[in-house]
Write a protein that holds these residues in place. Structure first.
Motif, PDB file in Angstrom:
ATOM      1  N   VAL A 197      -7.110  -2.488  -0.785  1.00 16.69           N
ATOM      2  CA  VAL A 197      -6.971  -2.267  -2.229  1.00 16.69           C
ATOM      3  C   VAL A 197      -7.670  -3.368  -3.014  1.00 16.69           C
ATOM      4  O   VAL A 197      -8.391  -3.116  -3.988  1.00 16.69           O
ATOM      5  CB  VAL A 197      -5.483  -2.187  -2.625  1.00 16.69           C
ATOM      6  CG1 VAL A 197      -5.336  -2.153  -4.152  1.00 16.69           C
ATOM      7  CG2 VAL A 197      -4.834  -0.957  -2.017  1.00 16.69           C
ATOM      8  N   ASP A 198      -7.475  -4.617  -2.599  1.00 21.85           N
ATOM      9  CA  ASP A 198      -7.980  -5.752  -3.371  1.00 21.85           C
ATOM     10  C   ASP A 198      -9.451  -6.054  -3.134  1.00 21.85           C
ATOM     11  O   ASP A 198     -10.134  -6.559  -4.034  1.00 21.85           O
ATOM     12  CB  ASP A 198      -7.155  -7.009  -3.052  1.00 21.85           C
ATOM     13  CG  ASP A 198      -5.688  -6.854  -3.435  1.00 21.85           C
ATOM     14  OD1 ASP A 198      -5.406  -6.046  -4.338  1.00 21.85           O
ATOM     15  OD2 ASP A 198      -4.832  -7.534  -2.828  1.00 21.85           O
ATOM     16  N   GLN A 199      -9.961  -5.748  -1.922  1.00 21.42           N
ATOM     17  CA  GLN A 199     -11.298  -6.227  -1.586  1.00 21.42           C
ATOM     18  C   GLN A 199     -12.277  -5.131  -1.166  1.00 21.42           C
ATOM     19  O   GLN A 199     -13.470  -5.216  -1.458  1.00 21.42           O
ATOM     20  CB  GLN A 199     -11.208  -7.258  -0.444  1.00 21.42           C
ATOM     21  CG  GLN A 199     -10.310  -8.452  -0.777  1.00 21.42           C
ATOM     22  CD  GLN A 199     -10.017  -9.317   0.434  1.00 21.42           C
ATOM     23  OE1 GLN A 199     -10.756  -9.285   1.414  1.00 21.42           O
ATOM     24  NE2 GLN A 199      -8.945 -10.087   0.386  1.00 21.42           N
ATOM     25  N   GLU A 200     -11.812  -4.105  -0.475  1.00 24.83           N
ATOM     26  CA  GLU A 200     -12.725  -3.149   0.130  1.00 24.83           C
ATOM     27  C   GLU A 200     -13.146  -2.019  -0.811  1.00 24.83           C
ATOM     28  O   GLU A 200     -14.229  -1.457  -0.655  1.00 24.83           O
ATOM     29  CB  GLU A 200     -12.099  -2.547   1.401  1.00 24.83           C
ATOM     30  CG  GLU A 200     -11.777  -3.578   2.471  1.00 24.83           C
ATOM     31  CD  GLU A 200     -13.013  -4.336   2.927  1.00 24.83           C
ATOM     32  OE1 GLU A 200     -14.103  -3.723   2.963  1.00 24.83           O
ATOM     33  OE2 GLU A 200     -12.898  -5.535   3.230  1.00 24.83           O
ATOM     34  N   ILE A 201     -12.278  -1.665  -1.743  1.00 20.61           N
ATOM     35  CA  ILE A 201     -12.614  -0.588  -2.686  1.00 20.61           C
ATOM     36  C   ILE A 201     -13.223  -1.218  -3.931  1.00 20.61           C
ATOM     37  O   ILE A 201     -12.575  -2.015  -4.616  1.00 20.61           O
ATOM     38  CB  ILE A 201     -11.383   0.251  -3.050  1.00 20.61           C
ATOM     39  CG1 ILE A 201     -10.761   0.860  -1.793  1.00 20.61           C
ATOM     40  CG2 ILE A 201     -11.760   1.357  -4.032  1.00 20.61           C
ATOM     41  CD1 ILE A 201      -9.510   1.661  -2.050  1.00 20.61           C
ATOM     42  N   SER A 202     -14.460  -0.866  -4.242  1.00 25.37           N
ATOM     43  CA  SER A 202     -15.171  -1.480  -5.361  1.00 25.37           C
ATOM     44  C   SER A 202     -14.696  -0.911  -6.696  1.00 25.37           C
ATOM     45  O   SER A 202     -14.326   0.264  -6.796  1.00 25.37           O
ATOM     46  CB  SER A 202     -16.677  -1.235  -5.209  1.00 25.37           C
ATOM     47  OG  SER A 202     -17.374  -1.653  -6.374  1.00 25.37           O
ATOM     48  N   TYR A 208      -4.837  -1.635 -14.135  1.00 34.04           N
ATOM     49  CA  TYR A 208      -5.439  -0.300 -14.125  1.00 34.04           C
ATOM     50  C   TYR A 208      -6.287  -0.110 -12.876  1.00 34.04           C
ATOM     51  O   TYR A 208      -6.144   0.881 -12.147  1.00 34.04           O
ATOM     52  CB  TYR A 208      -6.290  -0.107 -15.381  1.00 34.04           C
ATOM     53  CG  TYR A 208      -7.186   1.107 -15.329  1.00 34.04           C
ATOM     54  CD1 TYR A 208      -6.678   2.392 -15.490  1.00 34.04           C
ATOM     55  CD2 TYR A 208      -8.553   0.969 -15.091  1.00 34.04           C
ATOM     56  CE1 TYR A 208      -7.492   3.506 -15.430  1.00 34.04           C
ATOM     57  CE2 TYR A 208      -9.380   2.081 -15.022  1.00 34.04           C
ATOM     58  CZ  TYR A 208      -8.846   3.348 -15.195  1.00 34.04           C
ATOM     59  OH  TYR A 208      -9.668   4.441 -15.120  1.00 34.04           O
ATOM     60  N   TYR A 209      -7.194  -1.057 -12.630  1.00 37.65           N
ATOM     61  CA  TYR A 209      -8.074  -0.921 -11.466  1.00 37.65           C
ATOM     62  C   TYR A 209      -7.271  -0.977 -10.168  1.00 37.65           C
ATOM     63  O   TYR A 209      -7.560  -0.237  -9.214  1.00 37.65           O
ATOM     64  CB  TYR A 209      -9.139  -2.023 -11.480  1.00 37.65           C
ATOM     65  CG  TYR A 209     -10.291  -1.714 -12.401  1.00 37.65           C
ATOM     66  CD1 TYR A 209     -11.253  -0.779 -12.049  1.00 37.65           C
ATOM     67  CD2 TYR A 209     -10.429  -2.349 -13.639  1.00 37.65           C
ATOM     68  CE1 TYR A 209     -12.311  -0.479 -12.889  1.00 37.65           C
ATOM     69  CE2 TYR A 209     -11.485  -2.062 -14.485  1.00 37.65           C
ATOM     70  CZ  TYR A 209     -12.421  -1.121 -14.105  1.00 37.65           C
ATOM     71  OH  TYR A 209     -13.457  -0.821 -14.935  1.00 37.65           O
ATOM     72  N   ALA A 210      -6.246  -1.838 -10.098  1.00 35.97           N
ATOM     73  CA  ALA A 210      -5.437  -1.934  -8.884  1.00 35.97           C
ATOM     74  C   ALA A 210      -4.700  -0.627  -8.608  1.00 35.97           C
ATOM     75  O   ALA A 210      -4.636  -0.156  -7.468  1.00 35.97           O
ATOM     76  CB  ALA A 210      -4.448  -3.092  -9.009  1.00 35.97           C
ATOM     77  N   SER A 211      -4.139  -0.001  -9.655  1.00 36.66           N
ATOM     78  CA  SER A 211      -3.376   1.236  -9.456  1.00 36.66           C
ATOM     79  C   SER A 211      -4.272   2.397  -9.045  1.00 36.66           C
ATOM     80  O   SER A 211      -3.913   3.196  -8.176  1.00 36.66           O
ATOM     81  CB  SER A 211      -2.610   1.584 -10.736  1.00 36.66           C
ATOM     82  OG  SER A 211      -3.501   1.828 -11.807  1.00 36.66           O
ATOM     83  N   VAL A 212      -5.475   2.481  -9.652  1.00 39.47           N
ATOM     84  CA  VAL A 212      -6.378   3.576  -9.293  1.00 39.47           C
ATOM     85  C   VAL A 212      -6.892   3.403  -7.869  1.00 39.47           C
ATOM     86  O   VAL A 212      -6.956   4.375  -7.092  1.00 39.47           O
ATOM     87  CB  VAL A 212      -7.561   3.655 -10.286  1.00 39.47           C
ATOM     88  CG1 VAL A 212      -8.553   4.726  -9.839  1.00 39.47           C
ATOM     89  CG2 VAL A 212      -7.051   3.971 -11.687  1.00 39.47           C
ATOM     90  N   THR A 252      -6.466   8.836   0.826  1.00 40.71           N
ATOM     91  CA  THR A 252      -7.234   8.774   2.070  1.00 40.71           C
ATOM     92  C   THR A 252      -6.307   8.725   3.282  1.00 40.71           C
ATOM     93  O   THR A 252      -6.569   9.372   4.315  1.00 40.71           O
ATOM     94  CB  THR A 252      -8.146   7.535   2.070  1.00 40.71           C
ATOM     95  OG1 THR A 252      -9.004   7.584   0.926  1.00 40.71           O
ATOM     96  CG2 THR A 252      -9.001   7.477   3.334  1.00 40.71           C
ATOM     97  N   LEU A 253      -5.197   7.986   3.145  1.00 39.70           N
ATOM     98  CA  LEU A 253      -4.275   7.818   4.272  1.00 39.70           C
ATOM     99  C   LEU A 253      -3.452   9.072   4.554  1.00 39.70           C
ATOM    100  O   LEU A 253      -2.680   9.100   5.523  1.00 39.70           O
ATOM    101  CB  LEU A 253      -3.349   6.628   4.016  1.00 39.70           C
ATOM    102  CG  LEU A 253      -4.035   5.251   3.976  1.00 39.70           C
ATOM    103  CD1 LEU A 253      -3.031   4.165   3.651  1.00 39.70           C
ATOM    104  CD2 LEU A 253      -4.742   4.949   5.289  1.00 39.70           C
ATOM    105  N   ARG A 254      -3.581  10.089   3.750  1.00 40.95           N
ATOM    106  CA  ARG A 254      -2.898  11.356   4.042  1.00 40.95           C
ATOM    107  C   ARG A 254      -3.499  12.002   5.298  1.00 40.95           C
ATOM    108  O   ARG A 254      -2.843  12.802   5.958  1.00 40.95           O
ATOM    109  CB  ARG A 254      -3.029  12.307   2.853  1.00 40.95           C
ATOM    110  CG  ARG A 254      -2.197  11.910   1.648  1.00 40.95           C
ATOM    111  CD  ARG A 254      -2.603  12.688   0.404  1.00 40.95           C
ATOM    112  NE  ARG A 254      -2.520  14.122   0.626  1.00 40.95           N
ATOM    113  CZ  ARG A 254      -1.423  14.847   0.409  1.00 40.95           C
ATOM    114  NH1 ARG A 254      -0.318  14.256  -0.018  1.00 40.95           N
ATOM    115  NH2 ARG A 254      -1.417  16.146   0.612  1.00 40.95           N
ATOM    116  N   ASN A 255      -4.717  11.632   5.623  1.00 40.53           N
ATOM    117  CA  ASN A 255      -5.400  12.176   6.791  1.00 40.53           C
ATOM    118  C   ASN A 255      -5.121  11.277   7.999  1.00 40.53           C
ATOM    119  O   ASN A 255      -5.393  10.075   7.967  1.00 40.53           O
ATOM    120  CB  ASN A 255      -6.907  12.247   6.511  1.00 40.53           C
ATOM    121  CG  ASN A 255      -7.664  12.952   7.620  1.00 40.53           C
ATOM    122  OD1 ASN A 255      -7.754  12.428   8.728  1.00 40.53           O
ATOM    123  ND2 ASN A 255      -8.228  14.113   7.304  1.00 40.53           N
TER     124      ASN A 255
END
Length: 455
Positions: free
Chosen positions: A43-48, A92-96, A104-107
């Motif tokens: 959440v904090d680093q990998e998702i831009s 906002y960015y953290a929640s989105v 993604t983790l639903r799969n």
């Protein structure tokens, strides 16, 4: 999962281990901890942030209006707003990004690939928990079902024409309905207003002719692929096109209003310089200069013995506000593309309402900033207080000239007095007073000195 995989502890198991020291689930608790650390890292680093839609400006405007600015100092207000905006943006960015990862983790394959076996505080999946509350009536359910059927029958399938219309709009979306001046460019209010009018007429002319005709050509080509019967198919298609084009026209209006409002926000200051401070300031190459964009003219009123603005401050404020209303009016009377192909009841695209929240926000914001700047600019008139008597000097000169007892020396003394007053004005009034938003043209010619003939 890979060999040696340990199922992470549930929340209850973790609670028992931490509260009662249950050592039997230690490995599972450790696995949960590692999963959480990896979850947070994604959440904090990998998702831009680039994959997240920008935060809505309307939210920030609403936050600003809720701050009790009159009860706080300007410095404290700005400090609080900056802190709040940073916190809102960060959350906002953290929640989105958390929502993206949870989806993604639903799969199960993605969970194994990412090495994150579960989502933390994931949203409850719709329908997985029995509803608790007031059940809808049978009438409400029937209406909902009928609404769904109507929506299914009227929705238009995404087709080539819609894609072509979206591509077509790319050549227009860079337009603006306003023509804002560049830095250090200042104009009289009438010139500024004419510039805005010309720009609006030019852009709307493109929309009502060029854009309209190009869109109609796209519709003609697509109609060959749509059966004539049942007629609802073509009607549905036309409504879909009108909806898209209305949205595109609205985006142009919204963008223009936002640009206009943001332009004025540059002139919002915690404290404005007084006219005396500006008049007495010594400029050098490193001195900041006000980026005023409107020039106000002064004129002398001999009957009232005062100097005043040629255009009243109230008139200037109303004209500048009216630009927003004129922007909104440009969304009116835009023809629907199918008008050139078929005759229907609806002839025009949907227009933007004057009651739209963005329009109201812009009118409020712009009026407030203009009012503050005009109040500061009106102080320029006080610079003339020591010279207002010159406006009544003509009457005194007439009496002087009518007096046959005046000698050559009296005339010379009067001429010397006028020359001294003229030099006094030149020494104490700059050729222009550049206030924050308005440049006031200042000249001793506004205080016309009498001319005395030599004898």
């Amino acid at each position: 999962m890979a060999q040696g995989y340990v199922e992470p502890a549930t929340e209850d198991e973790e609670y028992r281990a931490l509260t009662y020291g249950d050592a039997s689930v230690k490995d599972k608790v450790d696995a949960r901890k590692r999963a959480y650390e990896r979850y947070r890292a994604y959440v904090d680093q990998e998702i831009s942030n680039e994959v997240v839609a920008p935060i809505n400006n309307y939210w920030m405007i609403r936050v600003t209006q809720k701050v009790p600015m009159k009860k706080l100092t300007p410095e404290r207000t700005n400090e609080m707003l900056n802190e709040m905006f940073e916190e809102i943006t960060r959350d906002y960015y953290a929640s989105v990004k958390k929502t993206i990862l949870d989806y993604t983790l639903r799969n199960s394959s993605e969970r194994e690939r990412l090495g994150i076996p579960l989502a933390f505080e994931a949203p409850v999946e719709y329908g997985s928990v029995p509803f608790v509350g007031i059940e809808p009536s049978e009438e409400w359910r029937n209406n909902a079902v009928m609404g769904a059927i109507k929506m299914r029958d009227t929705l238009c399938v995404f087709n080539r024409a819609i894609l072509e219309l979206m591509t077509l709009w790319e050549s227009y979306q860079g337009r603006l309905l306003i023509n804002l001046p560049s830095e250090l460019e200042h104009k009289p209010i009438d010139t500024f207003m004419k510039s805005q009018k010309d720009q609006m007429e030019s852009v709307k002319g493109e929309l009502t002719k060029q854009w309209y005709e190009q869109a109609a050509d796209i519709l003609r080509r697509e109609l060959d692929n749509i059966p004539v019967d049942p007629p609802e198919l073509r009607n549905s298609f036309f409504e879909a096109v009108a909806t898209l084009m209305s949205k595109q026209a609205r985006s142009l209006v919204e963008k223009s209003i936002m640009e206009y409002m943001n332009f004025f926000k540059k002139y919002k200051k915690p404290k404005y310089l007084t006219a005396t401070e500006v008049n007495e300031r010594k400029y050098d190459i490193e001195s900041p200069i006000e980026h005023s964009f409107l020039q106000l003219e002064l004129e002398a009123n001999n009957d009232e013995v005062r100097v005043k603005f040629k255009d009243s401050p109230e008139k200037v404020k109303d004209q500048l506000k009216s630009v927003i209303q004129e922007i909104v009016k440009q969304s009116q009377s835009l023809p629907r593309a199918e008008n050139m192909i078929s005759s229907g009841e609806n002839k025009q695209l949907w227009h933007v309402s004057m009651d739209d929240i963005l329009v109201k926000e812009a009118l409020f914001t712009v009026e407030e900033i203009i009012q503050e700047n005009l109040a500061a600019t009106e102080q320029v008139l006080q610079l003339y207080d020591d010279f207002k008597y010159i406006l009544s000097e003509h009457n005194d000169l007439s009496r002087f000239l009518a007096d046959k007892t005046k000698t050559r020396e009296d005339y010379a003394e009067r001429i010397a007095k006028y020359k001294q007053e003229k030099q006094n004005i030149l020494d104490n009034l700059k050729s222009e007073i550049r206030m924050n938003m308005f440049l006031v043209a200042v000249s001793y010619t506004h205080l016309t000195l009498p001319t005395t003939p030599y004898v």
